[in-house]
Each structure stands twice: as structure tokens, then as C-alpha cells.
Scaffold this motif. Sequence first.
Motif, PDB file in Angstrom:
ATOM      1  N   GLY A   1     -54.237  -2.808   0.473  1.00  0.00           N
ATOM      2  CA  GLY A   1     -53.007  -2.049   0.267  1.00  0.00           C
ATOM      3  C   GLY A   1     -51.958  -2.849  -0.497  1.00  0.00           C
ATOM      4  O   GLY A   1     -51.452  -2.382  -1.527  1.00  0.00           O
TER       5      GLY A   1
ATOM      6  N   ARG B   1     -52.975  -3.285  -4.187  1.00  0.00           N
ATOM      7  CA  ARG B   1     -52.841  -2.089  -5.021  1.00  0.00           C
ATOM      8  C   ARG B   1     -51.380  -1.692  -5.206  1.00  0.00           C
ATOM      9  O   ARG B   1     -51.007  -1.153  -6.257  1.00  0.00           O
ATOM     10  CB  ARG B   1     -53.659  -0.947  -4.412  1.00  0.00           C
ATOM     11  CG  ARG B   1     -55.144  -1.266  -4.398  1.00  0.00           C
ATOM     12  CD  ARG B   1     -56.009  -0.132  -3.925  1.00  0.00           C
ATOM     13  NE  ARG B   1     -57.413  -0.542  -3.924  1.00  0.00           N
ATOM     14  CZ  ARG B   1     -58.438   0.259  -3.659  1.00  0.00           C
ATOM     15  NH1 ARG B   1     -58.221   1.538  -3.365  1.00  0.00           N
ATOM     16  NH2 ARG B   1     -59.682  -0.202  -3.680  1.00  0.00           N
ATOM     17  N   LEU B   2     -50.551  -1.977  -4.205  1.00  0.00           N
ATOM     18  CA  LEU B   2     -49.117  -1.731  -4.346  1.00  0.00           C
ATOM     19  C   LEU B   2     -48.550  -2.633  -5.448  1.00  0.00           C
ATOM     20  O   LEU B   2     -47.753  -2.195  -6.286  1.00  0.00           O
ATOM     21  CB  LEU B   2     -48.404  -2.002  -3.020  1.00  0.00           C
ATOM     22  CG  LEU B   2     -46.873  -1.949  -3.042  1.00  0.00           C
ATOM     23  CD1 LEU B   2     -46.375  -0.614  -3.573  1.00  0.00           C
ATOM     24  CD2 LEU B   2     -46.321  -2.222  -1.636  1.00  0.00           C
TER      25      LEU B   2
ATOM     26  N   CYS C   1     -48.394   6.606  -1.129  1.00  0.00           N
ATOM     27  CA  CYS C   1     -49.593   5.804  -0.841  1.00  0.00           C
ATOM     28  C   CYS C   1     -49.334   4.581   0.032  1.00  0.00           C
ATOM     29  O   CYS C   1     -50.238   4.128   0.737  1.00  0.00           O
ATOM     30  CB  CYS C   1     -50.226   5.348  -2.150  1.00  0.00           C
ATOM     31  SG  CYS C   1     -50.919   6.686  -3.134  1.00  0.00           S
ATOM     32  N   TYR C   2     -48.098   4.048  -0.015  1.00  0.00           N
ATOM     33  CA  TYR C   2     -47.871   2.756   0.642  1.00  0.00           C
ATOM     34  C   TYR C   2     -46.693   2.719   1.615  1.00  0.00           C
ATOM     35  O   TYR C   2     -46.557   1.760   2.379  1.00  0.00           O
ATOM     36  CB  TYR C   2     -47.648   1.668  -0.415  1.00  0.00           C
ATOM     37  CG  TYR C   2     -48.697   1.654  -1.489  1.00  0.00           C
ATOM     38  CD1 TYR C   2     -49.976   1.147  -1.245  1.00  0.00           C
ATOM     39  CD2 TYR C   2     -48.440   2.168  -2.759  1.00  0.00           C
ATOM     40  CE1 TYR C   2     -50.947   1.138  -2.232  1.00  0.00           C
ATOM     41  CE2 TYR C   2     -49.400   2.170  -3.755  1.00  0.00           C
ATOM     42  CZ  TYR C   2     -50.654   1.655  -3.493  1.00  0.00           C
ATOM     43  OH  TYR C   2     -51.613   1.658  -4.469  1.00  0.00           O
TER      44      TYR C   2
ATOM     45  N   TYR D   1     -53.166   3.300   2.779  1.00  0.00           N
ATOM     46  CA  TYR D   1     -52.829   1.921   2.436  1.00  0.00           C
ATOM     47  C   TYR D   1     -51.386   1.585   2.806  1.00  0.00           C
ATOM     48  O   TYR D   1     -50.718   0.819   2.110  1.00  0.00           O
ATOM     49  CB  TYR D   1     -53.059   1.679   0.940  1.00  0.00           C
ATOM     50  CG  TYR D   1     -54.514   1.781   0.545  1.00  0.00           C
ATOM     51  CD1 TYR D   1     -55.462   0.895   1.050  1.00  0.00           C
ATOM     52  CD2 TYR D   1     -54.947   2.792  -0.317  1.00  0.00           C
ATOM     53  CE1 TYR D   1     -56.800   1.004   0.701  1.00  0.00           C
ATOM     54  CE2 TYR D   1     -56.282   2.897  -0.678  1.00  0.00           C
ATOM     55  CZ  TYR D   1     -57.202   2.004  -0.160  1.00  0.00           C
ATOM     56  OH  TYR D   1     -58.527   2.107  -0.504  1.00  0.00           O
ATOM     57  N   TYR D   2     -50.936   2.146   3.901  1.00  0.00           N
ATOM     58  CA  TYR D   2     -49.577   1.874   4.385  1.00  0.00           C
ATOM     59  C   TYR D   2     -49.379   0.373   4.572  1.00  0.00           C
ATOM     60  O   TYR D   2     -50.247  -0.321   5.112  1.00  0.00           O
ATOM     61  CB  TYR D   2     -49.343   2.601   5.700  1.00  0.00           C
ATOM     62  CG  TYR D   2     -48.031   2.279   6.370  1.00  0.00           C
ATOM     63  CD1 TYR D   2     -46.824   2.576   5.737  1.00  0.00           C
ATOM     64  CD2 TYR D   2     -48.004   1.680   7.625  1.00  0.00           C
ATOM     65  CE1 TYR D   2     -45.616   2.285   6.354  1.00  0.00           C
ATOM     66  CE2 TYR D   2     -46.792   1.390   8.252  1.00  0.00           C
ATOM     67  CZ  TYR D   2     -45.605   1.693   7.602  1.00  0.00           C
ATOM     68  OH  TYR D   2     -44.408   1.393   8.210  1.00  0.00           O
ATOM     69  N   CYS D   3     -48.223  -0.119   4.121  1.00  0.00           N
ATOM     70  CA  CYS D   3     -47.911  -1.560   4.210  1.00  0.00           C
ATOM     71  C   CYS D   3     -46.823  -1.772   5.261  1.00  0.00           C
ATOM     72  O   CYS D   3     -45.619  -1.665   4.945  1.00  0.00           O
ATOM     73  CB  CYS D   3     -47.455  -2.080   2.854  1.00  0.00           C
ATOM     74  SG  CYS D   3     -48.718  -1.984   1.559  1.00  0.00           S
TER      75      CYS D   3
END
Length: 253
Positions: free
Chosen positions: A87, A90-91, A116-117, A124-126
Motif C-alpha cells: 500500500g 503504491r501510494l 485507495c489509500y 491498501y489503506y495506510c
Amino acid sequence: MMDISGLTTVVSNSAYISARGSFDTNTNPTSTKRNKKYFSQLKLPHITVCKGLRESLDLRFHSVCIEQPIGKQLFQEFLETASEYRGPCRLWKDIEEYGTAEDKDRMQKAAKVIQCYMEPSAKYYCPFLPENGITKVKEAHQEAGDALFAETLESVMNFLKEVPFTLFLETMYLKRYLQWKWLEMQPAGEDWFLDFRILGKGGFGEVSACQMKATGKLYACKKLGKKRLKKRNGYEASSVAGADGQCSSHKLK
């Protein structure tokens, strides 16, 4: 009758066109002419040859993963192998893509980053991103400003330079980085290139089309006359050419 200079130009142009033929879209890329002697010198060495570089190179996060393109690529490849780091990796890439996007596409890309983040339900949570930072992005994303993700990117870098980067330093990806740096340090003199024709001349030298013997790829090479530079105090003006004031090359597309 054609004079000698005219004949030289014709021969040079013919050789240049022949070389470019290797890169036509209708030809097989593998048909590019290579000199085996020079190409063999571009092979990565055995890892044991590069061990000593671990002690002499700057292996801090910023140096390896920000300043060095090959280090950045290898680090991101490592991150993709671990689900917990995929994640943030990709962020990082999406924020950079946002930074180079056309203005008309930015709002859509910003919305994608949030979805998405920054949403707890996202794949893909951060969770390491500060809540106040996420709130700021959500409130300002429709404006799609240049600095929209500045704080977010800083948070990503602060996260990655700790445990993920420490783990990276003990993997084969770091060893591959050392191999590339060793290869980068090997000298490549003017004998590595074959000149075809002069593309232009300037006050301090000339630019010519040349081909690298090892790969067959074409470049524009700037050749600077050291005596002329010294006489006309041109070293400062030509500093972009390299520390030794000799030459710099740019790949022809």
C-alpha cells in the motif's frame, strides 16, 4: 565532382542511417548491433566482488531510495513483495503520478488516491497516515493543487525509512544495488563510442551523433575543447557537461 568534405558527409550520413535502421519499428530490437567485447563488460559482477562497497557507499535512505533511480526501483520492488508495504509503495507511486499529471486529470487522480489509500475499508489503506492530514486532503482535493499530497508523501517517506528500509538492507535487492553501483564505477572511455556525423557546433565544441559499441544504442555526444574552454573562461558555463569538462551524452530518441 564531389569534394572530399562532401564525400565524408555522405559516408557519415549513410553509416548513421544504417545504425538507426536497427531501431526502426519494423525491425526486431534484438537485431541491434553490439560489440561482444564491450557488451561483456556491462555484465553485473558476482556479488562477492561488490562486498566492499557496503562499507564505502552512502546507504542511508535518502541517498539510496530518493537520489539513486536504480536504488528507488529496487526498493519499490522489495516493497511489492510484502503485503504490509504494498500500500505505501503504491501510494508513493500514485502521488508522483499525480505530480506529473495534466491539470485536467488531477482531480480524478486525487480522488483515486483518497479512495485507495485513505479510506479504512480500502484494500491498501495506510493506517500510519495522520487523520488530520487525510482530512486536509479530502477538503482540498477538488482544487487539485501542486502541494495537495506534500504532507502525505512526507508521512509515507517517514514510514518507509524505518522498518521497511532496515529490512531492505538485508535482502538480495540491496546486493543487486551494490552490483549496479560497482558497474557504474567502471570507466567507459571514448573508445566505447563510434562517431557518425556532426549534428551541430557551438562556441566551446561540437555535438555529434554516436553509437555505443556495447549496446548499439544511439546518442548525441557533446565534445568540449579544453583549451578553448580555458581560453574563454567557459568551464563555469559548461559545468553541466561533467566535472572533467570533457563530454556529456544524451540518448537519441
